[in-house]
Design a protein around this motif. Structure first.
Motif, mmCIF file in Angstrom:
data_model
loop_
_atom_site.group_PDB
_atom_site.id
_atom_site.type_symbol
_atom_site.label_atom_id
_atom_site.label_comp_id
_atom_site.label_asym_id
_atom_site.label_seq_id
_atom_site.Cartn_x
_atom_site.Cartn_y
_atom_site.Cartn_z
ATOM 1 N N GLN A 15 0.824 -1.207 0.000
ATOM 2 C CA GLN A 15 0.000 0.000 0.000
ATOM 3 C C GLN A 15 0.858 1.256 0.000
ATOM 4 O O GLN A 15 1.635 1.501 0.922
ATOM 5 C CB GLN A 15 -0.941 0.024 1.209
ATOM 6 N N ARG A 16 0.690 2.065 -1.015
ATOM 7 C CA ARG A 16 1.383 3.352 -1.115
ATOM 8 C C ARG A 16 0.892 4.307 -0.036
ATOM 9 O O ARG A 16 -0.284 4.290 0.347
ATOM 10 C CB ARG A 16 1.121 3.988 -2.479
ATOM 11 N N TRP A 17 1.801 5.192 0.381
ATOM 12 C CA TRP A 17 1.419 6.201 1.380
ATOM 13 C C TRP A 17 0.365 7.155 0.840
ATOM 14 O O TRP A 17 -0.512 7.617 1.576
ATOM 15 C CB TRP A 17 2.677 6.978 1.808
ATOM 16 N N ASP A 18 0.411 7.453 -0.463
ATOM 17 C CA ASP A 18 -0.478 8.482 -1.011
ATOM 18 C C ASP A 18 -1.843 7.935 -1.412
ATOM 19 O O ASP A 18 -2.585 8.597 -2.135
ATOM 20 C CB ASP A 18 0.188 9.220 -2.175
ATOM 21 N N THR A 19 -2.185 6.742 -0.919
ATOM 22 C CA THR A 19 -3.576 6.295 -1.015
ATOM 23 C C THR A 19 -4.439 6.946 0.053
ATOM 24 O O THR A 19 -5.670 6.838 0.002
ATOM 25 C CB THR A 19 -3.668 4.771 -0.842
ATOM 26 N N LEU A 174 -2.348 -8.918 18.857
ATOM 27 C CA LEU A 174 -2.919 -9.491 17.641
ATOM 28 C C LEU A 174 -2.250 -8.876 16.429
ATOM 29 O O LEU A 174 -2.230 -7.652 16.272
ATOM 30 C CB LEU A 174 -4.427 -9.235 17.586
ATOM 31 N N PHE A 175 -1.711 -9.730 15.577
ATOM 32 C CA PHE A 175 -1.121 -9.277 14.312
ATOM 33 C C PHE A 175 -2.077 -9.689 13.200
ATOM 34 O O PHE A 175 -2.247 -10.867 12.913
ATOM 35 C CB PHE A 175 0.257 -9.903 14.121
ATOM 36 N N LEU A 176 -2.698 -8.683 12.566
ATOM 37 C CA LEU A 176 -3.708 -8.885 11.534
ATOM 38 C C LEU A 176 -3.108 -8.490 10.189
ATOM 39 O O LEU A 176 -2.944 -7.306 9.898
ATOM 40 C CB LEU A 176 -4.942 -8.052 11.862
ATOM 41 N N SER A 177 -2.761 -9.497 9.393
ATOM 42 C CA SER A 177 -1.964 -9.285 8.186
ATOM 43 C C SER A 177 -2.789 -9.566 6.937
ATOM 44 O O SER A 177 -3.081 -10.726 6.614
ATOM 45 C CB SER A 177 -0.734 -10.203 8.229
ATOM 46 N N TYR A 178 -3.157 -8.504 6.229
ATOM 47 C CA TYR A 178 -3.966 -8.633 5.013
ATOM 48 C C TYR A 178 -3.070 -8.821 3.777
ATOM 49 O O TYR A 178 -1.904 -8.399 3.768
ATOM 50 C CB TYR A 178 -4.811 -7.380 4.818
ATOM 51 N N LEU A 179 -3.640 -9.402 2.732
ATOM 52 C CA LEU A 179 -2.962 -9.438 1.435
ATOM 53 C C LEU A 179 -3.216 -8.145 0.665
ATOM 54 O O LEU A 179 -2.329 -7.635 -0.032
ATOM 55 C CB LEU A 179 -3.435 -10.639 0.616
ATOM 56 N N GLU A 180 -4.405 -7.606 0.773
ATOM 57 C CA GLU A 180 -4.774 -6.401 0.014
ATOM 58 C C GLU A 180 -3.931 -5.202 0.446
ATOM 59 O O GLU A 180 -3.580 -5.108 1.628
ATOM 60 C CB GLU A 180 -6.265 -6.119 0.228
ATOM 61 N N PRO A 181 -3.628 -4.250 -0.459
ATOM 62 C CA PRO A 181 -4.008 -4.199 -1.869
ATOM 63 C C PRO A 181 -2.979 -4.808 -2.827
ATOM 64 O O PRO A 181 -2.806 -4.332 -3.955
ATOM 65 C CB PRO A 181 -4.148 -2.691 -2.122
ATOM 66 N N HIS A 182 -2.274 -5.842 -2.385
ATOM 67 C CA HIS A 182 -1.367 -6.601 -3.244
ATOM 68 C C HIS A 182 -2.141 -7.199 -4.420
ATOM 69 O O HIS A 182 -3.313 -7.546 -4.295
ATOM 70 C CB HIS A 182 -0.747 -7.717 -2.396
ATOM 71 N N HIS A 183 -1.453 -7.377 -5.549
ATOM 72 C CA HIS A 183 -2.089 -8.004 -6.703
ATOM 73 C C HIS A 183 -2.346 -9.485 -6.437
ATOM 74 O O HIS A 183 -1.676 -10.111 -5.614
ATOM 75 C CB HIS A 183 -1.222 -7.843 -7.958
ATOM 76 N N LEU A 220 -5.213 0.665 -11.414
ATOM 77 C CA LEU A 220 -5.369 1.585 -10.297
ATOM 78 C C LEU A 220 -6.788 1.591 -9.730
ATOM 79 O O LEU A 220 -6.976 1.746 -8.522
ATOM 80 C CB LEU A 220 -4.947 2.997 -10.703
ATOM 81 N N GLY A 221 -7.789 1.411 -10.569
ATOM 82 C CA GLY A 221 -9.167 1.389 -10.075
ATOM 83 C C GLY A 221 -9.392 0.264 -9.081
ATOM 84 O O GLY A 221 -9.960 0.461 -8.008
ATOM 85 N N GLY A 222 -8.934 -0.946 -9.439
ATOM 86 C CA GLY A 222 -9.068 -2.076 -8.535
ATOM 87 C C GLY A 222 -8.249 -1.893 -7.273
ATOM 88 O O GLY A 222 -8.696 -2.225 -6.158
ATOM 89 N N TYR A 223 -7.046 -1.368 -7.427
ATOM 90 C CA TYR A 223 -6.165 -1.115 -6.284
ATOM 91 C C TYR A 223 -6.836 -0.159 -5.296
ATOM 92 O O TYR A 223 -6.865 -0.408 -4.087
ATOM 93 C CB TYR A 223 -4.858 -0.541 -6.814
ATOM 94 N N CYS A 224 -7.400 0.921 -5.805
ATOM 95 C CA CYS A 224 -8.076 1.891 -4.935
ATOM 96 C C CYS A 224 -9.303 1.268 -4.269
ATOM 97 O O CYS A 224 -9.593 1.543 -3.094
ATOM 98 C CB CYS A 224 -8.480 3.124 -5.734
ATOM 99 N N GLY A 225 -10.019 0.418 -5.002
ATOM 100 C CA GLY A 225 -11.165 -0.263 -4.407
ATOM 101 C C GLY A 225 -10.761 -1.158 -3.259
ATOM 102 O O GLY A 225 -11.465 -1.255 -2.245
#
Length: 457
Positions: A15-19, A174-183, A220-225
């Motif tokens: 995840q980019r900082w500028d999201t 608790l460590f909550l580790s998501y995959l998103e917004p990875h491809h 980018l659309g999917g990434y932002c979603g």
């Protein structure tokens, strides 16, 4: 503190900082993160110390640079006997839980001895291969396959809320580790929840991606979603804490392992020294005494393990290579943090230093980033003036008018490499080239003019 502080790490991937709205994104993707940043502590300038999944995770779990832990690339598990955050919190009387992507084991499902000491386990080593956006498969403590309903972000968040409710009366980590917004690897796309990609496709694009293109128009659309849904999950988690009256005794840290440059800097999405790869969002919220406002000092991912331990009043091991930011948050002392150090592997063997103004990077073209953790000889690769060129579109390396700046950064980088446990390398300067009108300061330009003909404009 009269009672132990619960700690939750809300960890996203790529995840980019500028999201975030807190960093100027106009799309309204992150209202909950932005509220955390306003009301809590916003570590405005936070950077990964390794822009690739496994190594970054090893740094966050152990507090060691990837070359020190040995996990300098993906596919290298944590060495047996490694001490992680889970061990330190467990020793201090905490229940420990891990939900989501691990990426630090040699096997799938992950055997108990490769789980980094976490007691309650609902995870996969490579979540991008065990699951899909609407097909969430994790493994429990007994390595039984568990299929969770819903979009993957929601499925993990549901599991986290159940964990918090079970441990409402216990101190927990608790460590909550998501995959998103990875491809999603097998399709090379960014699968947002149904209907979310359409909301953001063709909308605002960060200036570096506008200039360089890459796959951003496609992805980018999917990434932002995906980012939007993650922020909604953060809101649900914060609602859970509020409903259980745990807000004032729970620290929530939001951050990511690295950013995403959408194939503009190399042939994939990260593994470069550029801001798009290394700059990440980071904010904390919790008890009132933990909320320090916006902090502009430069912070590295390597600083977060000692920060979490310090905040929980757990002694920070002397071997950890980062520095707690709690003195900054508590306003206990003025501490200048003017640079961060980055190790880059897999695609290349490279190192970089990022200061308030400058980005300086070197690489070892004779070495394989997959087979070699480091090198004894490097060549200069990049120099960016982030004040004049924040989107890193003009490489200044080798320009004669920047020789003094480059020499200073060269020495600072060598010092940081040695602090991380590496040997002092030989750095071969870039081939000198004329800088023309470019120079580091107006004072230098005046000196140039006084020593010769006025440059043409």
């Amino acid at each position: 503190m009269t009672e132990k502080l619960n700690v939750i790490v809300f960890f996203t991937d790529q995840q980019r900082w500028d999201t975030t709205g807190a960093h100027g994104n106009p799309l309204g993707l992150t209202p909950h993160f932005d509220r955390m940043a306003r009301a809590g502590t916003h570590l405005f300038n936070t950077f990964t110390c390794q822009p690739v999944c496994g190594p970054a995770r090893s740094c966050l779990q152990t507090g060691l640079y990837a070359t020190a832990s040995g996990c300098y690339r993906n596919g290298i598990p944590l060495p047996p006997g490694s001490r992680t955050l889970a061990h330190y919190f467990k020793d201090a009387g905490y229940a420990t839980g891990y939900i989501g992507k691990w990426h630090l084991a040699a096997h799938e499902p992950v055997p108990q001895e490769e789980r980094g000491g976490y007691e309650e386990w609902l995870a996969a080593n490579l979540l991008e291969f065990s699951s899909d956006a609407y097909d969430t498969v994790l493994y429990d403590n007994d390595n039984r396959e568990v299929k969770l309903p819903g979009y993957r972000v929601d499925a993990q968040t549901d599991a986290a809320i159940r964990y918090i409710d079970r441990h409402r009366d216990d101190p927990f980590f608790l460590f909550l580790s998501y995959l998103e917004p990875h491809h999603q690897n097998h399709t090379d796309n960014y699968p947002a929840p149904d209907g979310y990609e359409e909301m953001y496709a063709g909308k605002w694009m960060p200036p570096d991606l506008q200039a360089l293109g890459g796959t951003a128009p496609q992805h980018l659309g999917g990434y932002c979603g995906m980012v939007k849904r993650l922020d909604e999950a953060l809101g649900r988690l914060l609602d859970c804490l509020k409903s259980l009256n745990l807000q004032q005794r729970t620290l929530v840290l939001f951050t990511s392992d690295h950013g995403c440059h959408f194939k503009t800097r190399n042939s994939e999405y990260k593994r470069s020294c550029h801001e798009s790869s290394i700059r990440i969002p980071c904010a904390m919220t919790g008890p009132d005494w933990l909320n320090g406002g916006q902090i502009r000092e430069l912070v590295s991912l390597i600083d977060l393990p000692p920060t979490l331990l310090d905040a929980a009043d757990i002694p920070v091991p002397a071997h950890m290579q980062g520095r707690s930011v709690m003195p900054l948050i508590r306003r206990e002392k003025s501490e200048r943090r003017s640079e961060v150090f980055v190790q880059i592997s897999e695609s290349q063997v490279a190192r970089a230093i990022r200061t308030d103004r400058w980005k300086y990077a070197i690489h070892a073209p004779e070495r394989s980033g997959w087979n070699d953790a480091g090198a004894d000889r490097y060549e200069e690769q990049f120099l960016y003036d982030l004040h004049a060129d924040p989107h890193e579109l003009t490489n200044l390396i080798g320009m004669d008018s920047y020789e003094a700046v480059t020499e200073q950064l060269r020495q600072r980088l060598i010092a940081r490499m040695m602090e991380a446990g590496e040997q002092a390398p030989v750095i071969v300067p870039a081939v000198s080239r004329a800088g023309g009108q470019r120079c580091a300061s107006i004072a230098e330009r005046r000196a140039d003019i006084s020593n010769g003909p006025v440059p043409r404009c």
